[in-house]
Design a protein around this motif. Structure first.
Motif, mmCIF file in Angstrom:
data_model
loop_
_atom_site.group_PDB
_atom_site.id
_atom_site.type_symbol
_atom_site.label_atom_id
_atom_site.label_comp_id
_atom_site.label_asym_id
_atom_site.label_seq_id
_atom_site.Cartn_x
_atom_site.Cartn_y
_atom_site.Cartn_z
ATOM 1 N N LEU A 79 0.833 -1.203 0.000
ATOM 2 C CA LEU A 79 0.000 0.000 0.000
ATOM 3 C C LEU A 79 0.871 1.258 0.000
ATOM 4 O O LEU A 79 0.561 2.241 -0.680
ATOM 5 C CB LEU A 79 -0.928 0.002 1.220
ATOM 6 C CG LEU A 79 -2.135 -0.938 1.141
ATOM 7 C CD1 LEU A 79 -2.821 -1.038 2.501
ATOM 8 C CD2 LEU A 79 -3.128 -0.447 0.092
ATOM 9 N N ALA A 80 1.963 1.225 0.754
ATOM 10 C CA ALA A 80 2.897 2.353 0.745
ATOM 11 C C ALA A 80 3.509 2.528 -0.644
ATOM 12 O O ALA A 80 3.667 3.657 -1.136
ATOM 13 C CB ALA A 80 4.001 2.129 1.784
ATOM 14 N N LEU A 81 3.849 1.422 -1.284
ATOM 15 C CA LEU A 81 4.398 1.480 -2.641
ATOM 16 C C LEU A 81 3.384 2.093 -3.609
ATOM 17 O O LEU A 81 3.749 2.880 -4.494
ATOM 18 C CB LEU A 81 4.773 0.069 -3.101
ATOM 19 C CG LEU A 81 5.323 -0.062 -4.524
ATOM 20 C CD1 LEU A 81 6.640 0.694 -4.659
ATOM 21 C CD2 LEU A 81 5.513 -1.541 -4.877
ATOM 22 N N ALA A 82 2.123 1.754 -3.437
ATOM 23 C CA ALA A 82 1.073 2.297 -4.301
ATOM 24 C C ALA A 82 0.967 3.817 -4.136
ATOM 25 O O ALA A 82 0.778 4.543 -5.122
ATOM 26 C CB ALA A 82 -0.266 1.645 -3.973
ATOM 27 N N VAL A 83 1.093 4.295 -2.917
ATOM 28 C CA VAL A 83 1.066 5.739 -2.675
ATOM 29 C C VAL A 83 2.219 6.418 -3.418
ATOM 30 O O VAL A 83 2.054 7.484 -4.029
ATOM 31 C CB VAL A 83 1.155 6.042 -1.165
ATOM 32 C CG1 VAL A 83 1.369 7.539 -0.914
ATOM 33 C CG2 VAL A 83 -0.113 5.574 -0.461
ATOM 34 N N MET A 84 3.373 5.779 -3.410
ATOM 35 C CA MET A 84 4.533 6.338 -4.098
ATOM 36 C C MET A 84 4.328 6.375 -5.609
ATOM 37 O O MET A 84 4.739 7.321 -6.271
ATOM 38 C CB MET A 84 5.783 5.525 -3.759
ATOM 39 C CG MET A 84 6.270 5.708 -2.338
ATOM 40 S SD MET A 84 7.565 4.525 -1.895
ATOM 41 C CE MET A 84 8.722 4.720 -3.252
ATOM 42 N N THR A 85 3.700 5.342 -6.167
ATOM 43 C CA THR A 85 3.514 5.311 -7.621
ATOM 44 C C THR A 85 2.611 6.441 -8.095
ATOM 45 O O THR A 85 2.856 7.049 -9.138
ATOM 46 C CB THR A 85 2.927 3.969 -8.083
ATOM 47 O OG1 THR A 85 1.634 3.773 -7.502
ATOM 48 C CG2 THR A 85 3.835 2.805 -7.713
ATOM 49 N N SER A 86 1.569 6.729 -7.324
ATOM 50 C CA SER A 86 0.621 7.763 -7.757
ATOM 51 C C SER A 86 1.102 9.168 -7.423
ATOM 52 O O SER A 86 0.990 10.095 -8.241
ATOM 53 C CB SER A 86 -0.760 7.525 -7.135
ATOM 54 O OG SER A 86 -0.672 7.461 -5.729
#
Length: 261
Positions: A79-86
């Motif tokens: 989920l943290a990685l997803a925040v970084m991608t967006s």
């Protein structure tokens, strides 16, 4: 002949929609631009979901989970990685090409203004993150994830802090480098941070000096904040300090160095 009462006030735009409506319209545009773009959708939603499934299902990936189930160990980090991608990768690339094509310069001269444009971009990212969290969260639940309900509110705070830090970084990169360079830098940075930045795997599981470096990075701080919230119902104070510090530094840099054309 017009009187003083007939003229628009200084700093206003005759016939323009209210500020909130202009920002809302820009927010919707920014969110649609990301979610309708196949490449952006792949990076922001599909890749994190596939990463989660692979990390949980592929038992040959030997990682010390500290006694936690694999889904409980990996879900917060993904989920943290997803925040970084967006908030970083997608925003940096989109803003850089908008800048190269003159879109940012044009929009900044409209009634929306520079402040409204930036607000629309940040809020657009948050809308995309809602979609990400729902898709990834439901996937994790289907895989058996049962997060600490007490930590949900803290996780949302961590998302907000991480979004602020990485959006600031995105604008700094997009406003100072050529669009082609941003494309390479943003993707490379995401890869390096995902592998060695303390996002998916905690900093204390990384080799050597990376353990000490990762905790000082916004990626490591966001990862630790999400894990603390979902696994223990508490967010490490150091993670908050690191994220706020990076947001302040990167925001200052973006304000001073961003070029609109």
């Amino acid at each position: 002949m017009t009187t003083g009462a007939d003229r628009p006030a200084v700093g206003t735009h005759a016939g323009a929609a209210p500020t909130a409506r202009r920002i809302a319209a820009q927010t919707a545009f920014e969110a649609r631009a990301i979610l309708r773009n196949g490449e952006q959708l792949l990076v922001t939603v599909v890749v994190p979901v596939l990463a989660l499934i692979a990390l949980v299902q592929v038992e040959s990936l030997d990682v010390d989970t500290g006694g936690l189930r694999r889904i409980d160990f990996f879900a917060p980090g993904v989920l943290a990685l997803a925040v970084m991608t967006s908030s970083f990768t997608s925003q940096a690339i989109a803003s850089a090409f908008d800048r190269r094509n003159g879109v940012l310069r044009l929009l900044s001269t409209t009634p929306l203004g520079r402040g409204g444009l930036i607000a629309g971009k940040v809020l657009g990212v948050l809308v995309v993150e809602v979609v990400q969290v729902l898709v990834i969260g439901l996937t994790a639940v289907a895989l058996g994830w049962r997060p600490d309900a007490a930590g949900v509110g803290l996780a949302l705070l961590a998302v907000a802090l991480g979004t602020a830090a990485f959006t600031s970084l995105a604008l700094l990169v997009a406003g100072t480098l050529r669009a082609e360079a941003v494309l390479a830098v943003a993707n490379l940075a995401l890869l390096l941070l995902a592998l060695a930045g303390g996002v998916v795997v905690p900093a204390d599981r990384l080799p050597g000096a990376l353990q000490h470096v990762a905790v000082l990075l916004p990626s490591g701080a966001l990862g630790e904040a999400m894990r603390g919230a979902f696994q223990h119902g508490a967010m490490p104070a150091w993670s908050v300090v690191v994220l706020v510090g990076w947001t302040a530094a990167l925001g200052w840099g973006a304000t001073r160095l961003f070029r609109w054309h």
